[in-house]
Design an enzyme around this catalytic site. Structure first.
Site, PDB file in Angstrom:
ATOM      1  N   LYS A   1      44.603  30.865  40.928  1.00  0.00           N
ATOM      2  CA  LYS A   1      43.190  30.965  41.295  1.00  0.00           C
ATOM      3  C   LYS A   1      42.480  29.692  40.861  1.00  0.00           C
ATOM      4  O   LYS A   1      42.756  29.145  39.793  1.00  0.00           O
ATOM      5  CB  LYS A   1      42.578  32.189  40.604  1.00  0.00           C
ATOM      6  CG  LYS A   1      41.111  32.452  40.935  1.00  0.00           C
ATOM      7  CD  LYS A   1      40.614  33.675  40.166  1.00  0.00           C
ATOM      8  CE  LYS A   1      39.179  34.036  40.536  1.00  0.00           C
ATOM      9  NZ  LYS A   1      38.693  35.216  39.774  1.00  0.00           N
TER      10      LYS A   1
ATOM     11  N   SER B   1      37.108  38.852  42.586  1.00  0.00           N
ATOM     12  CA  SER B   1      36.907  37.490  43.072  1.00  0.00           C
ATOM     13  C   SER B   1      38.209  36.701  43.251  1.00  0.00           C
ATOM     14  O   SER B   1      38.198  35.601  43.818  1.00  0.00           O
ATOM     15  CB  SER B   1      36.008  36.714  42.104  1.00  0.00           C
ATOM     16  OG  SER B   1      36.598  36.603  40.821  1.00  0.00           O
TER      17      SER B   1
ATOM     18  N   GLY C   1      36.758  39.465  35.278  1.00  0.00           N
ATOM     19  CA  GLY C   1      35.627  39.785  34.414  1.00  0.00           C
ATOM     20  C   GLY C   1      35.013  41.124  34.772  1.00  0.00           C
ATOM     21  O   GLY C   1      34.274  41.706  33.983  1.00  0.00           O
TER      22      GLY C   1
ATOM     23  N   GLY D   1      36.971  43.404  37.402  1.00  0.00           N
ATOM     24  CA  GLY D   1      37.873  43.908  38.433  1.00  0.00           C
ATOM     25  C   GLY D   1      38.472  42.847  39.320  1.00  0.00           C
ATOM     26  O   GLY D   1      39.152  43.166  40.309  1.00  0.00           O
ATOM     27  N   SER D   2      38.278  41.577  38.991  1.00  0.00           N
ATOM     28  CA  SER D   2      38.642  40.506  39.925  1.00  0.00           C
ATOM     29  C   SER D   2      40.131  40.289  40.099  1.00  0.00           C
ATOM     30  O   SER D   2      40.550  39.574  41.002  1.00  0.00           O
ATOM     31  CB  SER D   2      37.983  39.192  39.490  1.00  0.00           C
ATOM     32  OG  SER D   2      36.590  39.267  39.654  1.00  0.00           O
TER      33      SER D   2
END
Length: 558
Positions: free
Chosen positions: A168, A242, A263, A265-266
């Site tokens: 990511k 995200s 932070g 559920g990302s």
């Protein structure tokens, strides 16, 4: 207390209406008054008046968890997890890569060449999936050549040697900017994050930096600057966020593993919507050194993968202190004790029925099947009290939005318009929380952690759906800016926030599909530092669930 979910009172906005709304929020005079009205309408006053008792505004000390029953190095644990996946011969798991390299069916160089062709096809042109923000194919090919030489010599660095992974773009990788999904963070970083360094030391081939929701502030997964990340199961649907493309690249077959950050559920949301596995380990279990700070008190970085065994292998490689991350300094040794044991007698599943069933019917049905798989293996279900969702919502929202706003304050003060509209909406809210709100939130975080650990003295894990819905459709007419749609955000985050607030580990595992063929995820939350138990239960769920192949998918080993 009976189960209650406060209604979401906010308009769905896009286009000119959303721009006007954001401009009003950011304006002096009427802006603060409008924000305060939105907060009041959404239930913040009840939260502000709710006593935190004797809880101080520091995190409740997390207990050490169950000690290991055996001692193994990180590399040995990773190898053990991969060896356990021998029952997955047709899926391109880490074990399949290791087997193909060992047997001479292919090598890392051939794999990387196929992957570069596939990425160009899937992520180029008008129909791109929106997977990558940055790549350096020549560097990846050189790393593949070095891995191939080690493998030919019989000296692999680990079971991940020559295995493709994706990061990511919230994680530093030397030679690349860490954009956080923005357009203004363009400075190339000189050193690797701890996560990237450990993957390189294991021989993993880092294909590039994955697209993400701008600054990780929204769970939808759409990015106004780098394009919408599209779901390989149906490209007209979101991936979740995200860590949006970190989920999509694994689902699409480009790699068996990726790195996400969580932070709120990302990791777990895109894992569920993309039909893969995602682990948010205990707070501090995996060091955040080299991950630009966005939300100090709730942030986690961690593995996403095709199977539980893949995720377990990466977890073993990444975990443990690095001497720099202060949160990661004091923790027990990570381990996979009992990981392969599918007999679950004595394991207690905490389940609140009305909370569990507050989701779409197909989601509830698939997650009930996961519960059945666990009870068939010997686990028992214990009914637990309902959560206080309003308190969880505002405690988490205050902490994460206040911290993200502080992290982005220089850019906000210089020129707020560098951010997309959805980010500006959330940052405008973050600027209006009071100092007393933030301290109040930290006190409730301490209280809820203490109460959750007390509850979990009577259960081993808490089970819910991961998300209340499968992947919603992309609002194509609103792109590239997207929309403000808080009911969708609530459906994606309803079961998510408590694990971030308390720091407890949580795992999303594929549970099957809805009637439209979109993946469903089931969520397991455990006690601190008991990731081995979550992964053990996840394997049982995974083996009982139906498997399918996404509409957009590539194979590189066959």
């Amino acid at each position: 207390m009976s189960y209650q979910r406060p209604p979401v009172k906010a308009p769905r906005l896009s286009g000119v209406a959303l721009k006007a709304f954001v401009n009003t929020l950011e304006r002096g005079g009427v802006g603060p008054a409008l924000v305060e009205k939105l907060l009041r309408d959404s239930g913040i006053e009840a939260w502000r008046e709710l006593s935190a008792g004797d809880a101080p505004p520091i995190q409740y000390p997390l207990p050490p968890g169950a000690p290991p029953t055996e001692s193994q190095t990180s590399e040995e644990q990773a190898a053990r997890a991969v060896a356990a996946s021998s029952l997955e011969p047709k899926r391109e798991t880490v074990a399949a890569f290791a087997r193909a390299y060992r047997d001479g069916g292919t090598d890392p160089v051939a794999v990387v060449r196929k992957l570069h062709e596939a990425i160009e096809r899937l992520d180029g042109g008008a129909d791109r999936l929106g997977l990558f923000i940055a790549r350096k194919p020549d560097e990846v090919l050189r790393a593949a050549e070095a891995a191939a030489e080690r493998l030919r010599a019989g000296r692999p660095l680990s079971v991940l040697d020559g295995v493709p992974v994706v990061l990511k773009d919230e994680v530093d990788l030397a030679g690349f900017p860490t954009t956080l999904g923005t357009t203004f963070r363009n400075e190339v970083v000189p050193t690797d994050s701890t996560v990237a360094a450990r993957l390189k030391a294991a021989g993993a081939l880092i294909l590039g930096k994955a697209n993400m929701n701008e600054i990780g502030i929204n769970p939808i997964g759409l990015n106004p600057h780098h394009g919408a990340a599209r779901n390989p199961w149906n490209r007209g649907h979101i991936t979740g966020g995200s860590s949006s493309a970190s989920g999509a690249v694994v689902a699409a077959g480009l790699c068996p593993l990726s790195i996400g950050a969580d932070g709120g559920g990302s990791i777990r949301i895109p894992a569920a919507l993309c039909g893969i596995v995602g682990l948010k380990a205990t707070w501090g279990r995996i060091p955040e050194t080299g991950v630009p700070p966005l939300c100090w008190n709730v942030a986690h970085v961690g593995p996403m993968g095709l199977t539980v065994d893949d995720v377990a292998a990466m977890y073993a490689i990444l975990s443990g202190p690095d001497g720099q991350d202060v949160v990661a300094r004091q923790q027990p040794a990570h381990h996979l004790s009992g990981y392969e044991d599918g007999a679950l007698k004595g394991i207690r599943l905490g389940l609140c029925t009305p909370y569990f069933e507050d989701a779409d019917p197909d989601v509830v049905a698939r997650c009930r099947e996961s519960v059945r798989a666990l009870t068939d293996a010997g686990a028992t279900v214990v009914e637990i009290p309902p959560p206080d969702l309003n308190t969880i919502l505002w405690t988490h929202s205050c902490i994460i939005l206040s911290e993200m706003t502080e992290a982005m304050l220089p850019q906000l003060k210089a020129r707020a318009s560098v951010f997309g509209l959805d980010s500006r909406t959330n940052l405008a809210l973050g600027r209006r929380f009071r100092a007393t709100d933030f301290v109040h939130a930290l006190r409730h975080r301490h209280r809820m952690t203490r109460e959750l650990l007390s509850l979990m003295a009577g259960v081993d894990v808490i089970i819910t759906p991961t998300t209340a819905t499968t992947a919603p459709a992309i609002p194509e007419s609103t792109l590239p800016d997207g929309e403000s749609n808080l009911p969708v955000v609530d459906a994606l985050m309803r079961f998510i926030r408590l694990a971030n607030l308390t720091g407890c580990p949580a795992l999303s595992v594929p549970a099957g599909f809805d009637r439209a063929g979109l993946p469903v995820g089931v969520h397991l939350m455990g006690r601190p530092f008991e990731e081995h138990l979550l992964l053990r239960l996840g394997r049982v769920v995974e083996r009982a669930a139906e498997r399918r192949t996404p509409a957009v998918h590539v194979r590189v080993l066959g």
